[in-house]
Design a protein around this motif. Structure first.
Motif, PDB file in Angstrom:
ATOM      1  N   PHE A  81       0.842  -1.205   0.000  1.00  0.00           N
ATOM      2  CA  PHE A  81       0.000   0.000   0.000  1.00  0.00           C
ATOM      3  C   PHE A  81       0.882   1.261   0.000  1.00  0.00           C
ATOM      4  O   PHE A  81       1.638   1.499   0.934  1.00  0.00           O
ATOM      5  CB  PHE A  81      -0.911  -0.017   1.226  1.00  0.00           C
ATOM      6  N   GLY A  82       0.768   2.051  -1.059  1.00  0.00           N
ATOM      7  CA  GLY A  82       1.511   3.311  -1.144  1.00  0.00           C
ATOM      8  C   GLY A  82       3.008   3.151  -0.995  1.00  0.00           C
ATOM      9  O   GLY A  82       3.697   4.045  -0.505  1.00  0.00           O
ATOM     10  N   SER A  83       3.537   2.004  -1.424  1.00  0.00           N
ATOM     11  CA  SER A  83       4.969   1.747  -1.234  1.00  0.00           C
ATOM     12  C   SER A  83       5.793   2.349  -2.364  1.00  0.00           C
ATOM     13  O   SER A  83       5.393   2.307  -3.534  1.00  0.00           O
ATOM     14  CB  SER A  83       5.204   0.233  -1.175  1.00  0.00           C
ATOM     15  N   PHE A  84       6.940   2.919  -2.045  1.00  0.00           N
ATOM     16  CA  PHE A  84       7.845   3.463  -3.069  1.00  0.00           C
ATOM     17  C   PHE A  84       9.239   3.569  -2.467  1.00  0.00           C
ATOM     18  O   PHE A  84       9.387   3.693  -1.254  1.00  0.00           O
ATOM     19  CB  PHE A  84       7.369   4.844  -3.539  1.00  0.00           C
ATOM     20  N   TYR A 122      14.013  12.368   0.354  1.00  0.00           N
ATOM     21  CA  TYR A 122      14.195  11.327   1.370  1.00  0.00           C
ATOM     22  C   TYR A 122      13.015  11.288   2.317  1.00  0.00           C
ATOM     23  O   TYR A 122      12.186  12.195   2.344  1.00  0.00           O
ATOM     24  CB  TYR A 122      15.490  11.596   2.145  1.00  0.00           C
ATOM     25  N   LYS A 123      12.996  10.203   3.098  1.00  0.00           N
ATOM     26  CA  LYS A 123      12.005  10.073   4.165  1.00  0.00           C
ATOM     27  C   LYS A 123      12.707  10.317   5.501  1.00  0.00           C
ATOM     28  O   LYS A 123      13.876   9.964   5.676  1.00  0.00           O
ATOM     29  CB  LYS A 123      11.420   8.659   4.214  1.00  0.00           C
ATOM     30  N   LEU A 135      12.769  -1.641   4.157  1.00  0.00           N
ATOM     31  CA  LEU A 135      11.342  -1.772   3.903  1.00  0.00           C
ATOM     32  C   LEU A 135      10.813  -0.375   3.562  1.00  0.00           C
ATOM     33  O   LEU A 135      10.996   0.559   4.335  1.00  0.00           O
ATOM     34  CB  LEU A 135      10.662  -2.309   5.168  1.00  0.00           C
ATOM     35  N   HIS A 136      10.189  -0.241   2.401  1.00  0.00           N
ATOM     36  CA  HIS A 136       9.714   1.070   1.977  1.00  0.00           C
ATOM     37  C   HIS A 136       8.200   1.214   2.095  1.00  0.00           C
ATOM     38  O   HIS A 136       7.634   2.205   1.641  1.00  0.00           O
ATOM     39  CB  HIS A 136      10.134   1.324   0.517  1.00  0.00           C
ATOM     40  N   ALA A 137       7.555   0.228   2.700  1.00  0.00           N
ATOM     41  CA  ALA A 137       6.097   0.248   2.770  1.00  0.00           C
ATOM     42  C   ALA A 137       5.614   1.399   3.644  1.00  0.00           C
ATOM     43  O   ALA A 137       6.084   1.574   4.773  1.00  0.00           O
ATOM     44  CB  ALA A 137       5.603  -1.082   3.339  1.00  0.00           C
ATOM     45  N   GLN A 178       7.946  15.497  -0.164  1.00  0.00           N
ATOM     46  CA  GLN A 178       7.976  14.748  -1.430  1.00  0.00           C
ATOM     47  C   GLN A 178       7.502  13.309  -1.210  1.00  0.00           C
ATOM     48  O   GLN A 178       6.762  12.749  -2.022  1.00  0.00           O
ATOM     49  CB  GLN A 178       9.387  14.766  -2.032  1.00  0.00           C
ATOM     50  N   ALA A 179       7.916  12.734  -0.087  1.00  0.00           N
ATOM     51  CA  ALA A 179       7.534  11.344   0.190  1.00  0.00           C
ATOM     52  C   ALA A 179       6.017  11.218   0.340  1.00  0.00           C
ATOM     53  O   ALA A 179       5.406  10.281  -0.190  1.00  0.00           O
ATOM     54  CB  ALA A 179       8.234  10.854   1.456  1.00  0.00           C
ATOM     55  N   MET A 180       5.401  12.157   1.020  1.00  0.00           N
ATOM     56  CA  MET A 180       3.941  12.082   1.198  1.00  0.00           C
ATOM     57  C   MET A 180       3.216  12.283  -0.135  1.00  0.00           C
ATOM     58  O   MET A 180       2.224  11.620  -0.417  1.00  0.00           O
ATOM     59  CB  MET A 180       3.470  13.126   2.209  1.00  0.00           C
TER      60      MET A 180
END
Lengths: 488, 249
Positions: free
Chosen positions: A231-234, A303-304, A338-340, A420-422
């Protein structure tokens, strides 16, 4: 720099962007706009955070010692973060390059109390309704009251965890919200033996309940990996602060970043030099800037931050139960990051456990009852303070004139790092769930679920009810507004 | 020779020449006030100490005590009028208690609490009053000035310096500094002056000590102004601006 789905292609011609004026210039408001073609294919998705932050301007000309108390008014949910980041920056102004052990530990205790209460609030009050009932479950029940009816024990523990964190803050800062505990150069009080004993009495229960919370979210992941992993993973880079030895430290340390594969991008960076590391890009359609690593450019350098970044950025967690849970998290991810998007919740609960354990350890330390509260040294004109706030890395940067008045202030708050991540998460969700479909409340909530996973500051103002004022507009190829949903 | 008058039904002794305020303060009775201070000549300008004597309004800091007076002080009617005066003071300046270092030590704030003031009621003036940070030891935060002239009196009568004065008229009245540049650094003002510690609000501030006293240990955290200021000398914000030892430290 424009990303896929950020801006509809120029040759789409008939597509039109509908501008919706900001609902209000305060935190707690956001909107999402989506542009579709005649086949209802998504061409543009934007999360607009209508965040107005006049603080940098209006603390100019104020005496520096007022700053930690004033800037925390940015937020009612994690004011301690701003209070401490400002105090750390101003320590340098008064020449306190190293505060006393009592001051350091009092501030740490205040901060971990804050992490505990904020993470508990976010998980139990705001996110658990989505996670326990389902994203498109009956909207009338999808709130903390619904959770309290169906899962009274879970709701109760969530509320009491938060209450305990607030109590830690009250005893260290003087008030549960907007206290004055930290001052440039140290703190203005320490804890009595009785106060420590009172807090310590409940600390073990908080650790136990935090462990249960980790297990709740871990099981949800394991029961439905198809949803939780995708879900919404990137993919993206991560940034966070770690102790010099690489372990997790949310109060003080050095900056470290990893790329999407987990390789170190930079490490052991002194945050005083953050302005050489990060550039903030301005886009015409958002009030919030888009930071990126200068060396990598805007396309690849975003980045996150926050729990998902921190738990995967560090080499270890210095408390036993949380370290055990971190290892399980890393094992689940299979050795790669993990990018989820939904894994934010899991990482957040690992951090809440870390905070609960750290509070217990600090309360056993006699330095908390010390009498050396403040220190000072050679006066400086500039200082940067960084803290890992509940939502991510928080930068405070000040310059102070010889007359003691602030001449410059720059803040980069956690939610800005995640901008950007959101946006990317919202576009992923729109691509996965929206393409060619009519808007329903359930769909709207899918978008909210993705945003909410980041625990963004935009939800601050309405945190207690678990509702974000959010507006979604669906526009067809002729520019006609097909549908609009608004939640406030 | 001692004589007495009645204050809210209680007998208060006085010596000839004492004002109602002086006699009440000596007896430990609180009459709300801002511009009055036992060490200085009465000013009679804030009007907060207005009482009713024999059914007529009078400022208790200026009217002489007399045998047999019936004085009304803490009545609902008088406190309501005091509340209105306080609301006017709050909207005329820029009083942001949440980030003010004098919060908890401020006579204006404490008196407002005592009078049960919950809202400003009137539209704010939002005056533009830049701070004066020119002096190395003392900051002047004019936004909070209530024009009590205690600093004017202290500088003139005790320090012999005449550093402060009021200028302008009516709503334009404001505190000024007596130097050619208008800056405090260009006067002979010193942090040890009496005028440096007499301000009941947060205008004249010793630099770099703000917020050193924790919440819970500030003057009016410990007791309300009606108790702290009952004898007219203790608990005044002006006496508490120096950093104090904390409970723990």
């Amino acid at each position: 720099m424009s990303f896929e789905l950020e801006t509809a292609p120029a040759d789409a011609g008939t597509l039109r962007r509908v501008a919706i004026d900001p609902v209000s210039r305060v935190e707690g408001h956001g909107k999402v706009t989506i542009l579709l073609d005649e086949h209802n294919k998504v061409h543009q998705v934007r999360l607009h955070i209508v965040e107005f932050r006049g603080f940098e301007r209006f603390i100019q000309g104020r005496p520096y010692w007022e700053v930690p108390v004033m800037v925390q008014r940015l937020c009612g949910i994690c004011p301690v973060s701003h209070h401490l980041a400002a105090s750390k920056a101003l320590d340098l102004i008064v020449g306190a390059t190293r505060v006393t052990p009592t001051a350091d530990k009092m501030r740490r205790l205040m901060h971990y109390g804050q992490i505990l209460q904020s993470h508990a609030l976010h998980f139990f009050h705001l996110s658990s309704p989505d996670l326990l009932f389902g994203f498109d479950s009956e909207v009338g029940r999808r709130n903390i009251v619904g959770v309290a009816e169906k899962y009274p024990e879970i709701a109760k523990k969530g509320i009491l965890l938060r209450k305990y964190g607030q109590e830690v803050i009250r005893l260290t800062a003087g008030k549960r919200v907007h206290g004055t505990g930290a001052v440039p150069g140290g703190v203005n009080r320490s804890l009595s033996a009785d106060e420590r004993k009172d807090l310590l009495k409940d600390a073990y229960q908080m650790i136990a309940w935090s462990r249960e919370a980790v297990h709740i979210i871990k099981e949800l992941h394991q029961q439905n990996p198809a949803l939780y992993d995708h879900f919404g993973s990137f993919r993206s880079n991560f940034m966070g602060m770690v102790a010099p030895d690489g372990s997790l430290d949310l109060y003080h340390g050095v900056l470290r970043a990893k790329d999407a594969d987990g390789s170190i991008l930079f490490d052991q960076v002194d945050y005083q030099t953050y302005d050489r590391l990060i550039t903030e890009e301005v886009k015409p359609w958002s009030y919030m800037k888009f930071p990126y690593f200068t060396a990598m450019g805007p396309e690849h350098g975003w980045y996150k931050v926050g729990p998902l970044a921190r738990v995967q950025n560090c080499d270890s967690i210095p408390t036993p139960f949380a370290e055990h849970e971190r290892l399980e998290f890393v094992a689940y991810a299979g050795g790669k990051p993990l990018h989820a998007t939904l894994a934010y919740h899991w990482a957040r609960m690992v951090e809440m456990l870390f905070a609960a354990e750290t509070i217990k350890e600090l309360l056993q330390d006699d330095d908390l009852s010390g009498t050396e509260l403040m220190t000072s040294g050679e006066r400086r004109r500039e200082g940067v303070g960084v803290i890992e706030a509940p939502r991510g890395t928080l930068f405070h940067h000040y310059q102070v004139g010889d007359d003691d008045l602030v001449t410059m202030a720059n803040l980069i708050v956690s939610t800005t790092h995640n901008n950007q991540a959101m946006n990317t998460a919202v576009r992923e969700v729109a691509r996965q769930y929206l393409d060619g479909k009519e808007i329903t409340e359930g769909l709207l909530n899918h978008i909210e679920v993705a945003i909410r996973a980041y625990d963004p500051c935009l939800s601050c103002a309405t945190h207690a009810l678990g509702k974000m004022p959010l507006e979604v507009t669906l526009v067809d190829a002729e520019g006609t507004e097909l549908d609009r949903k608004y939640k406030a | 020779m001692n004589d007495s008058f009645m204050l809210d039904g209680e007998e208060i002794p006085f010596t000839p020449g004492q004002t109602v305020m002086q006699a009440a303060a000596a007896a430990g009775k609180y009459i709300p006030h801002l511009c009055w201070h036992p060490d200085f000549a009465a000013h009679g300008s804030c009007k907060l100490c207005t009482v009713k004597i024999g059914g007529r309004f009078a400022t208790s800091c200026t009217v002489r005590a007399a045998a047999g007076q019936e004085v009304e002080n803490r009545t609902d009617e008088l406190d309501a009028r005091r509340r209105t005066l306080l609301q006017l003071l709050f909207v005329e300046g820029n009083h942001f208690c949440p980030s003010c270092e004098k919060s908890g030590d401020c006579a204006l704030q404490a008196t407002a609490y005592e009078m049960g003031m919950l809202t400003p009621h009137f539209d704010h003036f939002y005056p533009d009053r830049p701070v004066d940070a020119s002096h190395p030891e003392v900051l002047l935060e004019f936004n909070r000035c209530i024009l009590c002239e205690l600093c004017v009196r202290a500088s003139r009568e005790v320090d012999g310096k005449n550093v402060f004065a009021l200028a302008g008229r009516g709503t334009k009245s404001h505190l000024i500094v007596n130097s050619e540049s208008g800056r405090l650094a260009d006067t002979d003002f010193a942090a040890t002056d009496r005028a440096a510690e007499v301000c009941p609000v947060g205008v004249i501030l010793k630099k770099r000590v703000g917020f050193a006293v924790p919440i819970g240990a500030r003057t009016y955290d410990l007791q309300p102004i009606s108790a702290a200021g009952g004898d007219g000398t203790t608990g005044r914000a002006g006496d508490t601006s120096a950093p104090r030892k904390t409970e723990a430290g």
